[in-house]
Scaffold this motif. Structure first.
Motif, PDB file in Angstrom:
ATOM      1  N   PHE A   1       0.913  -1.071  -0.029  1.00 42.03           N
ATOM      2  CA  PHE A   1      -0.162  -0.123  -0.102  1.00 42.03           C
ATOM      3  C   PHE A   1       0.755   1.195  -0.043  1.00 42.03           C
ATOM      4  O   PHE A   1       1.705   1.511   0.680  1.00 42.03           O
ATOM      5  N   LYS A   2       0.586   2.149  -0.858  1.00 38.80           N
ATOM      6  CA  LYS A   2       1.294   3.531  -0.930  1.00 38.80           C
ATOM      7  C   LYS A   2       0.249   4.605  -1.120  1.00 38.80           C
ATOM      8  O   LYS A   2      -0.393   4.595  -1.896  1.00 38.80           O
ATOM      9  N   GLU A   3       0.401   5.551  -0.163  1.00 47.22           N
ATOM     10  CA  GLU A   3      -0.267   6.748  -0.108  1.00 47.22           C
ATOM     11  C   GLU A   3       0.527   7.665  -0.884  1.00 47.22           C
ATOM     12  O   GLU A   3       1.635   8.385  -0.644  1.00 47.22           O
ATOM     13  N   ILE A   4      -0.027   8.142  -2.015  1.00 48.83           N
ATOM     14  CA  ILE A   4       0.713   9.122  -3.105  1.00 48.83           C
ATOM     15  C   ILE A   4       0.506  10.605  -2.429  1.00 48.83           C
ATOM     16  O   ILE A   4       0.985  11.374  -2.463  1.00 48.83           O
ATOM     17  N   SER A   5      -1.010  10.674  -1.972  1.00 52.94           N
ATOM     18  CA  SER A   5      -1.412  11.926  -1.524  1.00 52.94           C
ATOM     19  C   SER A   5      -2.637  11.616  -0.396  1.00 52.94           C
ATOM     20  O   SER A   5      -3.042  10.517  -0.768  1.00 52.94           O
ATOM     21  N   PRO A   6      -3.152  12.669   0.037  1.00 54.93           N
ATOM     22  CA  PRO A   6      -4.571  12.335   1.163  1.00 54.93           C
ATOM     23  C   PRO A   6      -5.507  11.901   0.095  1.00 54.93           C
ATOM     24  O   PRO A   6      -6.342  11.442   0.584  1.00 54.93           O
ATOM     25  N   VAL A   7      -5.639  12.053  -1.228  1.00 50.64           N
ATOM     26  CA  VAL A   7      -6.706  11.415  -2.011  1.00 50.64           C
ATOM     27  C   VAL A   7      -6.327  10.364  -3.200  1.00 50.64           C
ATOM     28  O   VAL A   7      -7.145  10.394  -4.011  1.00 50.64           O
ATOM     29  N   SER A   8      -4.904  10.085  -3.186  1.00 51.41           N
ATOM     30  CA  SER A   8      -4.463   9.277  -4.238  1.00 51.41           C
ATOM     31  C   SER A   8      -3.718   8.015  -3.754  1.00 51.41           C
ATOM     32  O   SER A   8      -2.934   8.322  -2.683  1.00 51.41           O
ATOM     33  N   PHE A   9      -4.180   6.932  -3.896  1.00 55.28           N
ATOM     34  CA  PHE A   9      -3.305   5.771  -3.438  1.00 55.28           C
ATOM     35  C   PHE A   9      -3.050   4.732  -4.383  1.00 55.28           C
ATOM     36  O   PHE A   9      -3.821   4.598  -5.592  1.00 55.28           O
ATOM     37  N   GLN A  10      -2.039   3.778  -4.263  1.00 62.49           N
ATOM     38  CA  GLN A  10      -1.708   2.830  -5.108  1.00 62.49           C
ATOM     39  C   GLN A  10      -1.565   1.450  -4.070  1.00 62.49           C
ATOM     40  O   GLN A  10      -1.032   1.482  -2.889  1.00 62.49           O
ATOM     41  N   LEU A  11      -2.234   0.344  -4.698  1.00 58.88           N
ATOM     42  CA  LEU A  11      -2.302  -0.877  -3.929  1.00 58.88           C
ATOM     43  C   LEU A  11      -1.659  -2.047  -4.843  1.00 58.88           C
ATOM     44  O   LEU A  11      -2.223  -2.360  -5.936  1.00 58.88           O
ATOM     45  N   ARG A  12      -0.546  -2.906  -4.497  1.00 61.51           N
ATOM     46  CA  ARG A  12      -0.235  -3.921  -5.232  1.00 61.51           C
ATOM     47  C   ARG A  12      -0.684  -4.987  -4.817  1.00 61.51           C
ATOM     48  O   ARG A  12      -0.827  -5.385  -4.141  1.00 61.51           O
ATOM     49  N   ILE A  13      -1.512  -5.673  -5.869  1.00 60.05           N
ATOM     50  CA  ILE A  13      -2.055  -6.958  -5.639  1.00 60.05           C
ATOM     51  C   ILE A  13      -1.166  -8.050  -6.016  1.00 60.05           C
ATOM     52  O   ILE A  13      -0.862  -8.179  -7.293  1.00 60.05           O
TER      53      ILE A  13
END
Length: 189
Positions: free
Chosen positions: A24-36
């Motif tokens: 899980f990576k929080e790019i900004s308070p409204v943008s996220f990335q999750l590696r599946i």
């Protein structure tokens, strides 16, 4: 509650749930990335999710355009996005990120069952460059070979232990220093 309050509460929950999780990576308070999936897994992919201002009343923007996903075919990406968007529609109006991420993890195999890795020219080019670079490095490691005459001169100067006799280069030093002294005397006159 307003959309911003809902977002703040969900953001706090996501941070506490996924704290220390390398997927899980929080790019900004409204943008996220999750590696599946695992990094080594050829069927792994990254979901890139961005909240609009009115989230959770409106659907988040979901993308698979990260560099990590370049090895996934366009057809497989479309299938994943279609299935994920179905889940978004089912959970619209509620905080759905955790539910969405967990659903994607559980259904990774089904989402990627028709996956055929895409081989790009960039991958082939970079591997050939690596091969070329390593072969030139090996060539540079070779030492310069001495001729027989050079080897004989070295052996004739050394004793039985392979060491040069004490003071063997002093004569040259004395000759050079004597020459400089003589040269300076002439220049000073």
């Amino acid at each position: 509650m307003t959309a911003n309050e809902d977002q703040e509460m969900e953001l706090e929950a996501l941070r506490s749930i996924y704290e220390g999780d390398e997927c899980f990576k929080e790019i900004s308070p409204v943008s996220f990335q999750l590696r599946i999936g695992d990094l080594e897994d050829t069927k792994a992919f990254i979901l890139d999710v961005t909240w609009p201002e009115t989230y959770p009343e409106t659907a988040p923007q979901i993308s698979l355009d990260t560099f990590f996903n370049n090895r996934i075919s366009a057809e497989t990406k479309q299938l994943i996005l279609l299935k994920v968007e179905e889940q978004v529609e089912a959970n619209l109006g509620t905080a759905m990120m955790y539910t969405l991420f967990e659903w994607a993890k559980e259904n990774q195999e089904a989402l990627m069952e028709n996956h055929k890795p895409v081989v790009t020219a960039v991958t082939l080019t970079s591997s050939s460059e690596v091969t070329t670079t390593s072969s030139t490095a090996k060539k540079k490691e070779k030492k310069e070979q001495l001729t027989k005459a050079q080897k004989r001169r070295i052996i004739s100067r050394t004793d039985n232990k392979g060491e040069l006799p004490r003071g063997w280069n002093w004569v040259d030093v004395i000759k050079v220093s004597t020459f400089y002294l003589f040269f300076f005397k002439i220049c000073l006159k």
